[in-house]
Design a protein around this motif. Structure first.
Motif, PDB file in Angstrom:
ATOM      1  N   VAL A   1       0.867  -1.171   0.000  1.00 34.38           N
ATOM      2  CA  VAL A   1       0.000   0.000   0.000  1.00 34.38           C
ATOM      3  C   VAL A   1       0.909   1.229   0.000  1.00 34.38           C
ATOM      4  CG1 VAL A   1      -1.707   1.340   1.321  1.00 34.38           C
ATOM      5  CG2 VAL A   1      -1.891  -1.150   1.206  1.00 34.38           C
ATOM      6  N   TRP A   2       0.593   2.160  -0.880  1.00 29.88           N
ATOM      7  CA  TRP A   2       1.287   3.449  -0.907  1.00 29.88           C
ATOM      8  C   TRP A   2       0.333   4.457  -0.279  1.00 29.88           C
ATOM      9  CZ3 TRP A   2       1.706   7.165  -5.575  1.00 29.88           C
ATOM     10  CH2 TRP A   2       2.631   8.166  -5.305  1.00 29.88           C
ATOM     11  N   ALA A   3       0.706   4.987   0.859  1.00 34.94           N
ATOM     12  CA  ALA A   3      -0.150   5.931   1.590  1.00 34.94           C
ATOM     13  C   ALA A   3       0.495   7.312   1.579  1.00 34.94           C
ATOM     14  CB  ALA A   3      -0.341   5.452   3.031  1.00 34.94           C
ATOM     15  N   ARG A   4      -0.332   8.344   1.245  1.00 33.63           N
ATOM     16  CA  ARG A   4       0.152   9.732   1.212  1.00 33.63           C
ATOM     17  C   ARG A   4      -0.841  10.619   1.955  1.00 33.63           C
ATOM     18  NH1 ARG A   4       0.416  11.416  -4.581  1.00 33.63           N
ATOM     19  NH2 ARG A   4      -1.438  10.151  -4.713  1.00 33.63           N
ATOM     20  N   PRO A   5      -0.322  11.566   2.727  1.00 29.31           N
ATOM     21  CA  PRO A   5      -1.211  12.436   3.496  1.00 29.31           C
ATOM     22  C   PRO A   5      -1.968  13.439   2.630  1.00 29.31           C
ATOM     23  CG  PRO A   5       1.060  13.112   3.815  1.00 29.31           C
ATOM     24  CD  PRO A   5       1.087  11.842   3.010  1.00 29.31           C
ATOM     25  N   ASN A   6      -1.534  13.625   1.364  1.00 24.27           N
ATOM     26  CA  ASN A   6      -2.209  14.559   0.458  1.00 24.27           C
ATOM     27  C   ASN A   6      -2.040  14.084  -0.979  1.00 24.27           C
ATOM     28  OD1 ASN A   6       0.309  15.648  -0.677  1.00 24.27           O
ATOM     29  ND2 ASN A   6       0.576  16.534   1.361  1.00 24.27           N
TER      30      ASN A   6
ATOM     31  N   GLU B   1       0.911  -4.885   6.954  1.00 24.87           N
ATOM     32  CA  GLU B   1       1.394  -3.818   7.841  1.00 24.87           C
ATOM     33  C   GLU B   1       0.386  -2.658   7.862  1.00 24.87           C
ATOM     34  OE1 GLU B   1       5.490  -1.149   8.051  1.00 24.87           O
ATOM     35  OE2 GLU B   1       5.280  -2.717   6.546  1.00 24.87           O
ATOM     36  N   TYR B   2      -0.115  -2.301   6.680  1.00 25.69           N
ATOM     37  CA  TYR B   2      -1.107  -1.222   6.578  1.00 25.69           C
ATOM     38  C   TYR B   2      -2.384  -1.585   7.337  1.00 25.69           C
ATOM     39  CZ  TYR B   2      -4.847   1.622   4.666  1.00 25.69           C
ATOM     40  OH  TYR B   2      -5.952   2.439   4.532  1.00 25.69           O
TER      41      TYR B   2
ATOM     42  N   GLU C   1      -4.218   4.771  11.702  1.00 24.13           N
ATOM     43  CA  GLU C   1      -3.177   5.796  11.717  1.00 24.13           C
ATOM     44  C   GLU C   1      -3.163   6.595  10.409  1.00 24.13           C
ATOM     45  OE1 GLU C   1       1.666   5.799  11.900  1.00 24.13           O
ATOM     46  OE2 GLU C   1       0.595   4.272  13.043  1.00 24.13           O
ATOM     47  N   TYR C   2      -3.671   5.980   9.328  1.00 25.10           N
ATOM     48  CA  TYR C   2      -3.655   6.616   8.011  1.00 25.10           C
ATOM     49  C   TYR C   2      -5.040   7.073   7.569  1.00 25.10           C
ATOM     50  CZ  TYR C   2       0.882   4.435   8.202  1.00 25.10           C
ATOM     51  OH  TYR C   2       2.132   4.061   8.605  1.00 25.10           O
ATOM     52  N   LYS C   3      -5.937   7.234   8.513  1.00 21.95           N
ATOM     53  CA  LYS C   3      -7.295   7.685   8.206  1.00 21.95           C
ATOM     54  C   LYS C   3      -7.215   9.062   7.535  1.00 21.95           C
ATOM     55  CE  LYS C   3     -11.789   7.458  10.223  1.00 21.95           C
ATOM     56  NZ  LYS C   3     -12.331   6.275  10.829  1.00 21.95           N
ATOM     57  N   GLY C   4      -7.893   9.202   6.415  1.00 19.24           N
ATOM     58  CA  GLY C   4      -7.894  10.451   5.664  1.00 19.24           C
ATOM     59  C   GLY C   4      -6.762  10.557   4.648  1.00 19.24           C
ATOM     60  N   TRP C   5      -5.822   9.625   4.688  1.00 15.44           N
ATOM     61  CA  TRP C   5      -4.730   9.630   3.722  1.00 15.44           C
ATOM     62  C   TRP C   5      -5.214   9.043   2.396  1.00 15.44           C
ATOM     63  CZ3 TRP C   5       0.974   8.912   5.204  1.00 15.44           C
ATOM     64  CH2 TRP C   5       1.266   9.607   6.378  1.00 15.44           C
ATOM     65  N   ILE C   6      -4.535   9.367   1.338  1.00 18.02           N
ATOM     66  CA  ILE C   6      -4.803   8.780   0.031  1.00 18.02           C
ATOM     67  C   ILE C   6      -3.984   7.491  -0.056  1.00 18.02           C
ATOM     68  CG2 ILE C   6      -4.496   9.109  -2.451  1.00 18.02           C
ATOM     69  CD1 ILE C   6      -4.717  12.181  -1.720  1.00 18.02           C
ATOM     70  N   THR C   7      -4.657   6.389  -0.359  1.00 15.91           N
ATOM     71  CA  THR C   7      -3.952   5.112  -0.444  1.00 15.91           C
ATOM     72  C   THR C   7      -4.145   4.490  -1.823  1.00 15.91           C
ATOM     73  OG1 THR C   7      -5.835   3.910   0.486  1.00 15.91           O
ATOM     74  CG2 THR C   7      -4.128   4.633   2.033  1.00 15.91           C
TER      75      THR C   7
END
Length: 193
Positions: free
Chosen positions: A46-51, A65-66, A72-78
């Protein structure tokens, strides 16, 4: 990549839950390789980005892992990523072509310690381009840079006629950065289309 370039090692280093279909070799290759991929390797990341900024690196992690830390990554773009490791022996061209169909990018490995197989690697590289097109986002890695017998990116780049980047799938040196670079190319390409 060609046989023994480190594809299975890389996929399993990034995703410890990866699937693989392999067969035991009749005798060990180079006194250490005892199995070879005869079907495929499948790793899920998974590639997670905050914006949504195309320059944002973000974090690349295994799917398991994700899922453990997804709050922890709620609202991030995945973006879900599938790594498909194809068998490298020449007789598996049809399997490589089938696995390549529908791919958005290519992460191509060359054994940076075995220049005798550069010709075979080039055949598979051209086969990949013929299947997916020349404009497919791609990163070519000279793998095994952690070893003393690594031949160097400049030497390998000169032999194959294009830029090659240093990496080690076994120790994740340069690997996640290269995958993120490919993912950024894919995202930017889709925004332009």
């Amino acid at each position: 990549g060609f046989f023994n370039s480190g594809k299975t090692t890389l996929v399993h280093a990034l995703d410890d839950q990866a699937i693989h279909i392999e067969k035991k070799l009749f005798k060990p290759f180079d006194d250490e390789k005892t199995h070879t991929t005869t079907g495929f390797d499948l790793g899920r990341l998974v590639w997670a980005r905050p914006n949504d900024n195309p320059e944002t690196e973000g974090i690349l992690m295994s799917k398991s892992e994700y899922l453990k830390d997804k709050d922890e990554y709620k609202g991030w773009i995945t973006i879900n990523v599938e790594l498909k490791g194809c068998p490298g022996q020449m007789q598996f061209a049809a399997v490589r072509q089938i696995l390549a169909k529908g791919s958005d990018g290519v992460f191509f490995l060359i054994d940076g310690c075995d220049l005798n197989n550069i010709g075979n690697a080039l055949v598979i590289l051209e086969e990949t381009k013929a299947t997916l097109g020349d404009d497919i986002p791609m990163r070519i890695i000279a793998n095994k840079s952690d070893r003393e017998d690594f031949q160097g990116c400049e030497t390998i780049s000169n032999l194959i006629g294009t830029t090659v980047y240093e990496g080690s799938g076994k120790y994740n040196i340069g690997i996640k950065d290269a995958i993120i670079d490919i993912l950024k190319q894919i995202v930017n390409k889709k925004h332009v289309s």
